[in-house]
Design an enzyme around this catalytic site. Structure first.
Site, short mmCIF file in Angstrom:
data_model
loop_
_atom_site.label_atom_id
_atom_site.label_comp_id
_atom_site.label_asym_id
_atom_site.label_seq_id
_atom_site.Cartn_x
_atom_site.Cartn_y
_atom_site.Cartn_z
CB THR A 168 35.51 80.80 -13.10
OG1 THR A 168 36.41 82.14 -13.44
CG2 THR A 168 36.32 79.55 -13.73
CB SER B 12 33.54 88.78 -9.19
OG SER B 12 34.88 88.72 -9.26
CB THR C 91 38.19 83.48 -7.52
OG1 THR C 91 38.75 83.64 -8.73
CG2 THR C 91 37.42 82.19 -7.46
CG ASP C 92 39.22 87.52 -10.80
OD1 ASP C 92 39.95 86.81 -10.26
OD2 ASP C 92 38.87 87.80 -12.11
#
Ligand code: ASP
Length: 309
Positions: free
Chosen positions: A12, A54, A85-86
Site C-alpha cells: 500500500t 503482498s 502489510t498483509d
C-alpha cells in the site's frame, strides 16, 4: 553516515488509486523524493525488487530477498524493506530464520494508507524504519505505527488502524506511548559469522481446528504431498481426540515422515501440550509443540527447517 540499502517490494505504501483499486506503482526514488527527510538518516541506495501487493508473495521471494541481503551484506550497514502489510509478518519471520547471526538491522515497514494520500502513515513509518536502520541494532524488525517489533514475534492485528502490528508474547523492542518510549532492546551481541540459509520448502499447510472438522483433512494433506502441517489448536493445545478423533490420522501422517506442529489460536501465551489429555495424547502421537510461535513464525520455521535440513 550509515550506508542503507532500501529494497522496495510494493504494498500500500507505494500504491496509487486506479479504477481497479490500489495498485503499487511508486519506485524507491519516488518514495525518497516524497520523504526527503530520510536522506538525513543515512546514505541511501535504492533497489526496486518488485511491485507487488503482498498477498501475491510466495516463499521463493523471501529466499531471493535473503540472497540479495547476503550479496550486499558487506557493502551496507543496514537494510530497509518497504512491503505490504498483509504478509509482512510472514516475510519478517522468514528472514529471521534465513539470516543467521545477523549483525546488522533489516527493517521492514509499509503503511495502511498510500504515501500519495494526505495524512498517510507512510511518512512516519519510513522515518521510524530508517531511524532503526541508522541505529545499527542487529536483527530483523518491523517498524510500524507506535512500535518496533522483532520480526519473529510480529502479527498484523488491525486491517486499517495505523498501529497495525502487535508483538506476541514479548514486549515490543520500542513502544511509543503518550507518556514516552518504552524500551525492551535486545542485546547487540552477535556470536558467530553471518550466513544465509535461504532454502524454503513451501509444502507446509496450516489447518485451523474448528468444531466438527474431520480428521481426514490430515490424510488429504499428506496425499497432496505436504511435508509439514501447522495445526492451529484450541487454547493451550486442544485437539479433538474423541468425537472426531484426530489421533489416528496424526499417527499415519507422522509415520510417513510428515511433521505436525501445534500452535494456539489464541493470540498470547502459546501452547502447553502437558496440560490436558488432548494435548498429552497429541504429543504422544508425535505432534510437536510450537510453544509461543505465531502462525507466521511456525509456518516459516517449518518451511525453513524442511528446506535446509
Ligand atoms: N494489500 C496490501 C499489501 O499487503 C496491504 C498493505 O500494504 O497495507 O500489499
Amino acid at each position: 553516515m550509515k550506508k542503507i540499502l532500501f529494497l522496495t517490494t510494493g504494498g500500500t505504501l507505494s500504491c496509487k488509486e486506479t479504477e481497479d483499486g490500489l495498485v503499487p506503482e511508486l519506485k524507491g526514488t519516488d518514495i525518497l523524493k516524497e520523504v526527503p527527510e530520510l536522506q538525513a538518516l543515512g546514505k541511501i541506495t535504492v533497489q526496486d525488487i518488485c511491485q507487488l501487493d503482498s498477498s501475491n508473495l510466495i516463499p521463493a521471494y523471501w529466499s531471493k530477498w535473503a540472497e540479495i541481503i547476503g550479496d550486499n551484506y558487506s557493502d551496507y550497514d543496514a537494510f530497509v524493506i518497504s512491503h505490504g502489510t498483509d504478509t509482512m509478518a510472514f516475510t519478517a519471520s522468514a528472514l529471521s530464520h534465513m539470516l543467521i547471526n545477523l549483525g546488522k538491522p533489516v527493517v521492514l515497514t509499509g503503511s495502511q494508507v498510500p504515501l500519495s494520500v494526505a495524512n498517510s502513515d507512510a511518512r512516519s513509518n519510513l522515518e521510524l524504519a530508517f531511524s532503526v536502520a541508522a541505529s545499527g541494532l542487529p536483527g530483523v524488525y518491523i517498524a510500524f505505527g507506535n512500535k518496533v517489533i522483532k520480526g519473529l514475534l510480529a502479527k498484523k492485528i488491525f486491517s486499517k488502524n495505523f498501529n497495525a502490528f502487535e508483538s506476541v508474547n514479548e514486549s515490543p523492542v520500542l513502544y511509543f506511548t503518550k507518556k514516552g518510549v518504552k524500551k525492551n532492546l535486545p542485546s547487540r551481541e552477535v556470536v558467530g559469522g553471518f550466513r544465509v540459509e535461504n532454502k524454503m520448502n513451501p509444502h507446509v499447510l496450516s489447518i485451523t481446528m474448528t468444531p466438527g472438522l474431520e480428521p481426514d483433512i490430515i490424510d488429504f494433506a499428506v496425499n497432496k504431498g505436504y511435508k509439514g502441517i501447522v495445526l492451529a489448536c484450541y487454547g493451550a493445545g486442544g485437539v479433538n481426540t474423541e468425537t472426531e478423533n484426530f489421533l489416528p490420522a496424526i499417527r499415519r501422517a507422522i509415520e510417513k515422515g510428515v511433521r505436525i506442529v501445534c500452535i494456539t489460536q489464541c493470540l498470547f501465551d502459546g501452547v502447553d501440550l502437558s496440560l490436558y489429555p488432548m494435548g498429552i495424547l497429541a504429543a504422544q502421537a508425535g505432534v510437536e509443540s510450537g510453544g509461543g510461535l505465531t502462525l507466521e513464525a511456525a509456518v516459516t520455521k517449518l518451511m525453513w527447517e524442511l528446506g535446509n535440513k
